[in-house]
Motif scaffolding. Structure first.
Motif, PDB file in Angstrom:
ATOM      1  N   VAL A  81       0.832  -1.206   0.000  1.00  0.00           N
ATOM      2  CA  VAL A  81       0.000   0.000   0.000  1.00  0.00           C
ATOM      3  C   VAL A  81       0.866   1.255   0.000  1.00  0.00           C
ATOM      4  N   SER A  82       1.932   1.238   0.774  1.00  0.00           N
ATOM      5  CA  SER A  82       2.819   2.396   0.824  1.00  0.00           C
ATOM      6  C   SER A  82       3.515   2.625  -0.507  1.00  0.00           C
ATOM      7  N   ALA A  83       3.804   1.548  -1.227  1.00  0.00           N
ATOM      8  CA  ALA A  83       4.440   1.702  -2.535  1.00  0.00           C
ATOM      9  C   ALA A  83       3.587   2.542  -3.469  1.00  0.00           C
ATOM     10  N   ILE A  84       2.289   2.363  -3.397  1.00  0.00           N
ATOM     11  CA  ILE A  84       1.382   3.141  -4.249  1.00  0.00           C
ATOM     12  C   ILE A  84       1.439   4.609  -3.871  1.00  0.00           C
ATOM     13  N   HIS A  85       1.414   4.897  -2.564  1.00  0.00           N
ATOM     14  CA  HIS A  85       1.495   6.288  -2.107  1.00  0.00           C
ATOM     15  C   HIS A  85       2.844   6.909  -2.460  1.00  0.00           C
ATOM     16  N   VAL A  86       3.910   6.161  -2.230  1.00  0.00           N
ATOM     17  CA  VAL A  86       5.254   6.678  -2.481  1.00  0.00           C
ATOM     18  C   VAL A  86       5.457   6.958  -3.968  1.00  0.00           C
ATOM     19  N   ALA A  87       4.948   6.089  -4.818  1.00  0.00           N
ATOM     20  CA  ALA A  87       5.070   6.310  -6.257  1.00  0.00           C
ATOM     21  C   ALA A  87       4.425   7.631  -6.668  1.00  0.00           C
ATOM     22  N   THR A  88       3.318   7.966  -6.042  1.00  0.00           N
ATOM     23  CA  THR A  88       2.647   9.237  -6.336  1.00  0.00           C
ATOM     24  C   THR A  88       3.516  10.417  -5.921  1.00  0.00           C
ATOM     25  N   ASP A  89       4.110  10.329  -4.726  1.00  0.00           N
ATOM     26  CA  ASP A  89       4.979  11.420  -4.257  1.00  0.00           C
ATOM     27  C   ASP A  89       6.179  11.603  -5.183  1.00  0.00           C
ATOM     28  N   ILE A  90       6.779  10.497  -5.589  1.00  0.00           N
ATOM     29  CA  ILE A  90       7.982  10.613  -6.419  1.00  0.00           C
ATOM     30  C   ILE A  90       7.632  11.125  -7.811  1.00  0.00           C
ATOM     31  N   GLU A  91       6.500  10.675  -8.339  1.00  0.00           N
ATOM     32  CA  GLU A  91       6.086  11.204  -9.646  1.00  0.00           C
ATOM     33  C   GLU A  91       5.881  12.718  -9.560  1.00  0.00           C
ATOM     34  N   ARG A  92       5.327  13.172  -8.452  1.00  0.00           N
ATOM     35  CA  ARG A  92       5.127  14.621  -8.272  1.00  0.00           C
ATOM     36  C   ARG A  92       6.471  15.342  -8.222  1.00  0.00           C
ATOM     37  N   MET A  93       7.482  14.734  -7.620  1.00  0.00           N
ATOM     38  CA  MET A  93       8.820  15.329  -7.641  1.00  0.00           C
ATOM     39  C   MET A  93       9.302  15.505  -9.080  1.00  0.00           C
ATOM     40  N   GLY A  94       9.065  14.483  -9.905  1.00  0.00           N
ATOM     41  CA  GLY A  94       9.436  14.602 -11.303  1.00  0.00           C
ATOM     42  C   GLY A  94       8.685  15.716 -12.004  1.00  0.00           C
ATOM     43  N   ASP A  95       7.407  15.856 -11.680  1.00  0.00           N
ATOM     44  CA  ASP A  95       6.614  16.931 -12.284  1.00  0.00           C
ATOM     45  C   ASP A  95       7.152  18.306 -11.895  1.00  0.00           C
ATOM     46  N   LEU A  96       7.594  18.448 -10.656  1.00  0.00           N
ATOM     47  CA  LEU A  96       8.111  19.739 -10.201  1.00  0.00           C
ATOM     48  C   LEU A  96       9.433  20.067 -10.876  1.00  0.00           C
ATOM     49  N   ALA A  97      10.290  19.067 -11.066  1.00  0.00           N
ATOM     50  CA  ALA A  97      11.516  19.285 -11.842  1.00  0.00           C
ATOM     51  C   ALA A  97      11.165  19.679 -13.272  1.00  0.00           C
TER      52      ALA A  97
END
Length: 218
Positions: A81-97
């Motif tokens: 379950v945490s993997a799904i949440h973490v993937a969202t956070d990291i994708e957002r980091m990519g979007d901000l870059a």
């Protein structure tokens, strides 16, 4: 079967750590594009953003497959379950870059940042990249000490973000409204990038301990 199951769980962590590394590269490249008015570097970040999206899709597909076929419980369920949440956070980091790179491209060949604030953004880039790489290591190792350190490491980014407002609120700011808007938005991108890296580390604390740390200070 159990060995294969463990390999699948380990694969989730490896995919997430790879995402962190990818977003670290993206922010480093975007920052250099921003500071050097380098259009090819900006275009590189923009075109490579799809790689992070693909990694997230792969992680989520594997996580949902584990949920459906393995019915994980306890720590294993927290991992999935945490993997799904973490993937969202990291994708957002990519979007901000990506947003940083898009700003560099939008203003090219003119510089986005006034010269006097460029050293602060260079430092924000350095801190952001360090946080992303450290988040990746926390995912790989589940090191709770390193996870907690990310909270204090993020203070440096918060200080830089606040300082940008001090600079722009100076009545002698000579660069006009457009530059102030650019600086404000870009500083926010870096600050949010760092917050997502901290959120990743906090999720790993939850995976290991079963308890989510308290809310992030605003």
């Amino acid at each position: 079967m159990r060995e294969q199951y463990q390999e699948q769980l380990d694969g989730l962590a490896a995919g997430l750590a790879d995402m962190c590394d990818q977003t670290a590269v993206a922010l480093d490249t975007a920052t250099r594009a921003l500071l050097d008015c380098d259009l090819p570097l900006a275009e590189e970040v923009i075109s490579d953003d799809v790689k992070v999206d693909e990694l997230r899709a792969d992680v989520e597909e594997k996580a949902f497959e584990l949920l459906a076929l393995q019915a994980p419980v306890a720590t294993d369920l927290r991992i999935v379950v945490s993997a799904i949440h973490v993937a969202t956070d990291i994708e957002r980091m990519g979007d901000l870059a990506l947003h940083v790179a898009q700003a560099a491209r939008r203003r090219h060949p003119d510089p986005v940042l006034p010269e006097e604030v460029q050293p602060y953004f260079a430092e924000m880039g350095r801190v952001g990249v360090m946080l992303a790489r450290k988040a990746g290591e926390v995912i790989r190792t589940r090191n709770l000490v390193a996870a907690e350190e990310l909270e204090s490491d993020d203070d440096a980014m918060d200080d830089l973000h606040r300082h940008m407002f001090t600079v722009m609120m100076d009545r002698h700011w000579p660069h006009g409204v457009a530059a102030a808007v650019d600086v404000t938005l870009l500083a926010r991108f870096y600050e949010r990038y760092a917050d997502h890296a901290v959120a990743v580390a906090r999720r790993i604390v939850y995976v290991v301990t079963g308890q989510m740390p308290g809310p992030l200070a605003v």
